[in-house]
Design a protein around this motif. Sequence first.
Motif, PDB file in Angstrom:
ATOM      1  N   ASP A 137      37.042  43.541  43.131  1.00 17.43           N
ATOM      2  CA  ASP A 137      37.717  43.057  41.927  1.00 17.43           C
ATOM      3  C   ASP A 137      39.231  43.176  42.102  1.00 17.43           C
ATOM      4  O   ASP A 137      39.731  44.185  42.602  1.00 17.43           O
ATOM      5  N   GLY A 138      39.930  42.122  41.706  1.00 13.82           N
ATOM      6  CA  GLY A 138      41.396  42.155  41.808  1.00 13.82           C
ATOM      7  C   GLY A 138      41.882  41.780  43.200  1.00 13.82           C
ATOM      8  O   GLY A 138      43.005  42.067  43.593  1.00 13.82           O
ATOM      9  N   SER A 140      42.990  39.330  44.515  1.00 15.27           N
ATOM     10  CA  SER A 140      44.232  38.536  44.659  1.00 15.27           C
ATOM     11  C   SER A 140      45.431  39.475  44.864  1.00 15.27           C
ATOM     12  O   SER A 140      46.502  39.056  45.248  1.00 15.27           O
ATOM     13  N   ASN A 228      47.891  42.191  29.199  1.00 11.28           N
ATOM     14  CA  ASN A 228      48.784  41.172  29.749  1.00 11.28           C
ATOM     15  C   ASN A 228      49.570  40.548  28.594  1.00 11.28           C
ATOM     16  O   ASN A 228      49.069  39.663  27.894  1.00 11.28           O
ATOM     17  N   TYR A 260      50.679  47.760  33.020  1.00 11.46           N
ATOM     18  CA  TYR A 260      49.673  46.736  33.322  1.00 11.46           C
ATOM     19  C   TYR A 260      49.770  46.375  34.797  1.00 11.46           C
ATOM     20  O   TYR A 260      50.766  45.813  35.235  1.00 11.46           O
ATOM     21  N   GLY A 262      47.198  44.721  36.477  1.00  9.75           N
ATOM     22  CA  GLY A 262      46.561  43.426  36.722  1.00  9.75           C
ATOM     23  C   GLY A 262      45.392  43.555  37.678  1.00  9.75           C
ATOM     24  O   GLY A 262      44.890  42.571  38.214  1.00  9.75           O
ATOM     25  N   SER A 263      44.952  44.779  37.908  1.00 13.44           N
ATOM     26  CA  SER A 263      43.751  45.044  38.698  1.00 13.44           C
ATOM     27  C   SER A 263      42.918  45.993  37.851  1.00 13.44           C
ATOM     28  O   SER A 263      43.312  47.137  37.629  1.00 13.44           O
ATOM     29  N   MET A 264      41.759  45.507  37.364  1.00 13.59           N
ATOM     30  CA  MET A 264      41.019  46.254  36.330  1.00 13.59           C
ATOM     31  C   MET A 264      40.710  47.678  36.760  1.00 13.59           C
ATOM     32  O   MET A 264      40.864  48.617  35.980  1.00 13.59           O
ATOM     33  N   PHE A 278      43.005  50.029  27.463  1.00 13.90           N
ATOM     34  CA  PHE A 278      43.056  48.865  28.350  1.00 13.90           C
ATOM     35  C   PHE A 278      42.389  47.730  27.588  1.00 13.90           C
ATOM     36  O   PHE A 278      41.282  47.902  27.067  1.00 13.90           O
ATOM     37  N   TYR A 280      41.530  43.410  27.262  1.00  9.56           N
ATOM     38  CA  TYR A 280      41.606  42.000  27.637  1.00  9.56           C
ATOM     39  C   TYR A 280      40.963  41.223  26.493  1.00  9.56           C
ATOM     40  O   TYR A 280      39.755  40.998  26.479  1.00  9.56           O
ATOM     41  N   LYS A 290      38.521  37.124  29.510  1.00 12.06           N
ATOM     42  CA  LYS A 290      38.416  36.744  30.928  1.00 12.06           C
ATOM     43  C   LYS A 290      37.385  37.594  31.663  1.00 12.06           C
ATOM     44  O   LYS A 290      36.750  37.129  32.608  1.00 12.06           O
ATOM     45  N   LEU A 291      37.203  38.844  31.273  1.00 10.91           N
ATOM     46  CA  LEU A 291      36.406  39.779  32.073  1.00 10.91           C
ATOM     47  C   LEU A 291      34.907  39.551  31.892  1.00 10.91           C
ATOM     48  O   LEU A 291      34.447  39.167  30.823  1.00 10.91           O
ATOM     49  N   GLU A 296      31.959  43.938  35.015  1.00  7.31           N
ATOM     50  CA  GLU A 296      33.302  44.474  34.709  1.00  7.31           C
ATOM     51  C   GLU A 296      33.246  45.238  33.377  1.00  7.31           C
ATOM     52  O   GLU A 296      33.459  46.436  33.330  1.00  7.31           O
TER      53      GLU A 296
HETATM   54  P1  P6P Z   1      45.298  38.495  34.212  1.00  7.35           P
HETATM   55  C1  P6P Z   1      41.661  40.467  38.510  1.00  7.35           C
HETATM   56  O1  P6P Z   1      41.724  39.118  38.833  1.00  7.35           O
HETATM   57  C2  P6P Z   1      40.942  40.599  37.165  1.00  7.35           C
HETATM   58  O2  P6P Z   1      39.656  40.083  37.240  1.00  7.35           O
HETATM   59  C3  P6P Z   1      40.908  42.061  36.754  1.00  7.35           C
HETATM   60  O3  P6P Z   1      40.826  42.917  37.831  1.00  7.35           O
HETATM   61  C4  P6P Z   1      42.204  42.218  35.985  1.00  7.35           C
HETATM   62  O4  P6P Z   1      42.129  43.220  34.987  1.00  7.35           O
HETATM   63  C5  P6P Z   1      42.376  40.835  35.342  1.00  7.35           C
HETATM   64  O5  P6P Z   1      41.676  39.904  36.166  1.00  7.35           O
HETATM   65  C6  P6P Z   1      43.838  40.436  35.272  1.00  7.35           C
HETATM   66  O6  P6P Z   1      43.875  39.176  34.602  1.00  7.35           O
HETATM   67  O7  P6P Z   1      44.923  37.267  33.437  1.00  7.35           O
HETATM   68  O8  P6P Z   1      46.030  39.506  33.338  1.00  7.35           O
HETATM   69  O9  P6P Z   1      46.001  38.237  35.503  1.00  7.35           O
END
Ligand code: P6P
Length: 354
Positions: A137-138, A140, A228, A260, A262-264, A278, A280, A290-291, A296
């Motif tokens: 996860d995360g 990217s 975010n 933040y 950006g990696s859960m 935390f 989303y 999104k999650l 997740e």
């Molecule tokens: P955003 C990473 O791509 C992820 O799935 C989670 O790990 C993270 O919390 C979330 O997306 C970040 O999303 O839209 O804030 O970039």
Amino acid sequence: HAADAHRTDLMTITRFVLNEQSKYPESRGDFTILLSHIVLGCKFVCTSVNKAGLAKLIGLAGETNIQASRYSNECCVDAIFYGEEQKKLDVLSNEVFIKALVSSGRTRILVSEEDEEAIFVEPSKRGRYCVVFDPLDGSSNIDCGVSIGTIFGIYMVKDDHEPTLDDVLQPGKQMVAAGYCMYGSSCTLVLSTGNGVNGFTLDPSLGEFILTHPDIKIPKKGKIYSVNEGNAKNWDSPMAKYVEKCKFPKDGSSSKSLRYIGSMVADVHRTLLYGGTFMYPADKKSPNGKLRVLYEVFPMSFLIEKAGGQAFTGKQRALDLVPTKIHERSPVFLGSYDEIEEIKALYAAEGQKE
Ligand code: P6P
């Protein structure tokens, strides 16, 4: 020599789980065997993530995969040869976890973030456990060296019926275990098998996860909120009100800090240890947030609750949600008990207006 005891009395994750499982006389060690294969997957991903980072930096990644050489058969993780065409780490991690889980002989259905369809394990290798997981996860964030992680949840089927998706479309409260492994400056595996939450850190010289965070409890309140803020224009009113209160508290308390990553896995690990929230949330762009629910929201909500916190979807307790699709999404607000109470009150007040 009590002070020396912890140095010589190494509490590895396997020993810890064996101790826990021994409290259930009927357990036949199946869960311990399953967990040992999950741990193997985490160790592999840990070395791969670290090497890939290095390989990228020294420009090798273009040609080959810097992967561990041949593994012996008994751990049944197929060899990843040198020279294999560079595979995206999340795809490679997914393959490693699937091979490790199937070869454990204790799984029945696997749901991975990387695979559109659920995997039904062949009858000769079937066990009682259904594992839902996000192998990396995360991912990217790999190129900039930010911590990423594996997230997993475990359901147990009650009997030997032919597996169907219903076995994994269960509310998160039915999970028997959940955990994550964070690949950062150190490799930390946080796990709950239903009684409390414990953290283990990989000692590379031993190749063992050692108990470093016994009985984790999340602080009841927290000075950090994690969301975010770039999505603020799309937030609903309760969410906007909660963040406004974090920034401009009216009760004379100091404002909260925004963190933040950006990696859960990294954001939740900090929330678990330091407290806070935390989030989303749903927004106009993504009405379900999104999650993903199964691998997740549920595992992280399970851990946060077992550590004394709460997890909420904006409508209900996150673990009460009944998923209808394996890649379903949900909004999530998780963290310190008192903070989530405030968010629940804001959503309840909004609900009364409607
Ligand atoms: P955003 C990473 O791509 C992820 O799935 C989670 O790990 C993270 O919390 C979330 O997306 C970040 O999303 O839209 O804030 O970039």
